[in-house]
Write a protein that holds these residues in place. Structure first.
Motif, PDB file in Angstrom:
ATOM      1  N   VAL A 185       0.444   1.614   4.947  1.00 29.74           N
ATOM      2  CA  VAL A 185       0.092   0.195   4.965  1.00 29.74           C
ATOM      3  C   VAL A 185      -1.356   0.053   5.443  1.00 29.74           C
ATOM      4  O   VAL A 185      -1.745   0.629   6.464  1.00 29.74           O
ATOM      5  CB  VAL A 185       1.041  -0.604   5.880  1.00 29.74           C
ATOM      6  N   ARG A 186      -2.131  -0.707   4.657  1.00 29.51           N
ATOM      7  CA  ARG A 186      -3.535  -0.952   5.013  1.00 29.51           C
ATOM      8  C   ARG A 186      -3.789  -2.455   5.028  1.00 29.51           C
ATOM      9  O   ARG A 186      -3.403  -3.167   4.095  1.00 29.51           O
ATOM     10  CB  ARG A 186      -4.458  -0.285   3.988  1.00 29.51           C
ATOM     11  N   THR A 187      -4.373  -2.944   6.103  1.00 29.16           N
ATOM     12  CA  THR A 187      -4.707  -4.369   6.232  1.00 29.16           C
ATOM     13  C   THR A 187      -6.232  -4.537   6.256  1.00 29.16           C
ATOM     14  O   THR A 187      -6.920  -3.815   6.979  1.00 29.16           O
ATOM     15  CB  THR A 187      -4.098  -4.951   7.523  1.00 29.16           C
TER      16      THR A 187
ATOM     17  N   GLN B 191       2.347  11.018   9.272  1.00 28.75           N
ATOM     18  CA  GLN B 191       1.119  10.364   8.805  1.00 28.75           C
ATOM     19  C   GLN B 191       1.401   9.090   8.014  1.00 28.75           C
ATOM     20  O   GLN B 191       0.480   8.323   7.709  1.00 28.75           O
ATOM     21  CB  GLN B 191       0.285  11.327   7.952  1.00 28.75           C
ATOM     22  N   TYR B 192       2.667   8.862   7.690  1.00 24.30           N
ATOM     23  CA  TYR B 192       3.036   7.666   6.930  1.00 24.30           C
ATOM     24  C   TYR B 192       3.447   6.534   7.869  1.00 24.30           C
ATOM     25  O   TYR B 192       3.875   6.763   9.004  1.00 24.30           O
ATOM     26  CB  TYR B 192       4.186   7.981   5.974  1.00 24.30           C
ATOM     27  N   SER B 193       3.347   5.309   7.370  1.00 27.19           N
ATOM     28  CA  SER B 193       3.727   4.135   8.161  1.00 27.19           C
ATOM     29  C   SER B 193       5.233   4.020   8.303  1.00 27.19           C
ATOM     30  O   SER B 193       5.748   3.570   9.337  1.00 27.19           O
ATOM     31  CB  SER B 193       3.169   2.862   7.519  1.00 27.19           C
TER      32      SER B 193
ATOM     33  N   THR C  19       0.351  -2.133   0.585  1.00 26.66           N
ATOM     34  CA  THR C  19       1.367  -1.112   0.843  1.00 26.66           C
ATOM     35  C   THR C  19       1.441  -0.152  -0.330  1.00 26.66           C
ATOM     36  O   THR C  19       1.656  -0.574  -1.475  1.00 26.66           O
ATOM     37  CB  THR C  19       2.753  -1.746   1.079  1.00 26.66           C
ATOM     38  N   SER C  20       1.258   1.138  -0.040  1.00 28.16           N
ATOM     39  CA  SER C  20       1.341   2.184  -1.064  1.00 28.16           C
ATOM     40  C   SER C  20       2.629   2.978  -0.852  1.00 28.16           C
ATOM     41  O   SER C  20       3.006   3.289   0.288  1.00 28.16           O
ATOM     42  CB  SER C  20       0.145   3.125  -0.971  1.00 28.16           C
ATOM     43  N   TYR C  21       3.316   3.290  -1.931  1.00 27.97           N
ATOM     44  CA  TYR C  21       4.585   4.011  -1.877  1.00 27.97           C
ATOM     45  C   TYR C  21       4.418   5.432  -2.407  1.00 27.97           C
ATOM     46  O   TYR C  21       3.695   5.659  -3.400  1.00 27.97           O
ATOM     47  CB  TYR C  21       5.657   3.274  -2.677  1.00 27.97           C
TER      48      TYR C  21
END
Length: 341
Positions: free
Chosen positions: A158-160, A256-258, A171-173
């Motif tokens: 997740v990047r804001t 490393q993932y959200s 949000t990247s999956y």
């Protein structure tokens, strides 16, 4: 069969000495190496009823034991005896960690531990009500385990960020796969039905650099138990423990993932090898306020575990102190907000 280890110099009974790591005579001070003790000074005697009753060759007294005891002391002459017939065949341990802490040192360490109890009653902290302290070898299985398998998961990052007057969340999956092949060596599980499993678990860790090939002189002067559960019966317990290790390792590979959503975990855990081992434990019975409190000490490292009594007065005073500090903190904050500085 009852075994006595006799001193070659004076004929007295010899016991394992945790300070020297040798079998020693308290009468004349002779020391012998455990692995090279002269066979001609090992006294053996067979009993007619070897299930529960033995005879001390030293004084002739009858030694009554339960079916699980493999080493004990004669209650009449205090001679250390090893019940060798209960240590043969499948019941023969392969490894042992000898005691490195003597009874006197164990007593002193326990007294020091009692005095450090912040919330225990003052009477308990004096440590002057030790009812008994018993050195015993507790049976353990050491497991070598392999866990192998594959994991599928969906993870996100997740990047804001801000652009103009707007705040965006992106949000990247990711489809994530993991292949694992993990080996865990010498995971200990106590095999005695008499011992509290949680208490024994808390005595860990043991230093495996002190693991020795089993030899009966290590037991002389101590109590020892044989296992009640074999390695197959206890495998579900060790597997449950290993499953937690594996889950923790898998989680660490996706840190490393959200977020991580596991779709499947196909893990197979196998028992590769086991070692029947005896671990040294000092069991302490402390009578306080007409109640027996049981504590255990790691006979190698000195770690002490158990639940001491709690002083209600000390607990109340502790909470009062916390509340007072909190109140003072709130007053300072209010003073600062009000323009005190």
């Amino acid at each position: 069969m009852v075994i006595h280890y006799k001193c070659a110099d004076c004929g007295a009974d010899m016991l394992f000495n945790s300070d020297s790591g040798k079998i020693s005579c308290d009468s004349c001070g002779r020391h012998d190496d455990v692995n090279t003790f002269p066979k001609e000074f090992i006294s053996r005697e067979f009993s007619e009823d070897e299930a529960v009753e033995y005879q001390c060759k030293n004084c002739g007294a009858v030694i009554i034991t339960d079916a699980d005891t493999t080493a004990t002391t004669c209650s009449f002459c205090s001679a250390g005896v090893v019940l060798a017939d209960r240590l043969s065949g499948k019941m023969a341990p392969s490894k042992v960690i000898p005691f490195t802490i003597s009874k006197d040192k164990a007593k002193e360490a326990f007294k020091k531990w009692c005095k450090n109890g912040r919330l225990t009653p003052k009477g308990f902290m004096t440590a002057d009500r030790v009812k008994s302290i018993t050195g015993m070898y507790v049976p353990f299985w050491l497991y070598d385990i392999n866990s192998k398998g594959k994991v599928d998961a969906v993870c996100t990052k997740v990047r804001t960020y801000t652009r103009g007057d707007f705040i965006y969340t992106e949000t990247s999956y990711y489809d994530v796969q993991r292949s694992i092949d993990l080996n865990y060596l010498k995971i200990p599980v106590d095999a005695s039905e008499k011992m509290d499993d949680k208490l024994m678990d808390k005595l860990e860790p043991y230093d495996y650099s002190d693991l020795k090939d089993f030899n009966t002189p290590y037991l002389a002067g101590y109590i020892a138990e044989k296992y009640n559960y074999d390695d197959k019966e206890l495998f579900p317990r060790v597997k449950s423990r290993v499953d937690r290790y594996v889950d923790s390792y898998i989680d660490s590979t996706t840190s490393q993932y959200s977020s991580t959503d596991y779709k499947s975990k196909r893990i197979k855990t196998k028992q590769k090898e086991t070692h029947y081992t005896l671990f040294p434990v000092w069991m302490v019975c402390y009578n306080y306020n007409q109640t027996d409190h049981i504590f255990a000490m790691n006979g190698q490292t000195g770690k002490i575990v158990g639940k001491p009594p709690i002083s209600k007065g000390k607990v109340a005073a502790w909470f009062t102190g916390i509340a007072s500090v909190s109140m003072i903190t709130l007053q300072i904050v209010a003073w600062m907000i009000g323009g005190g500085i």
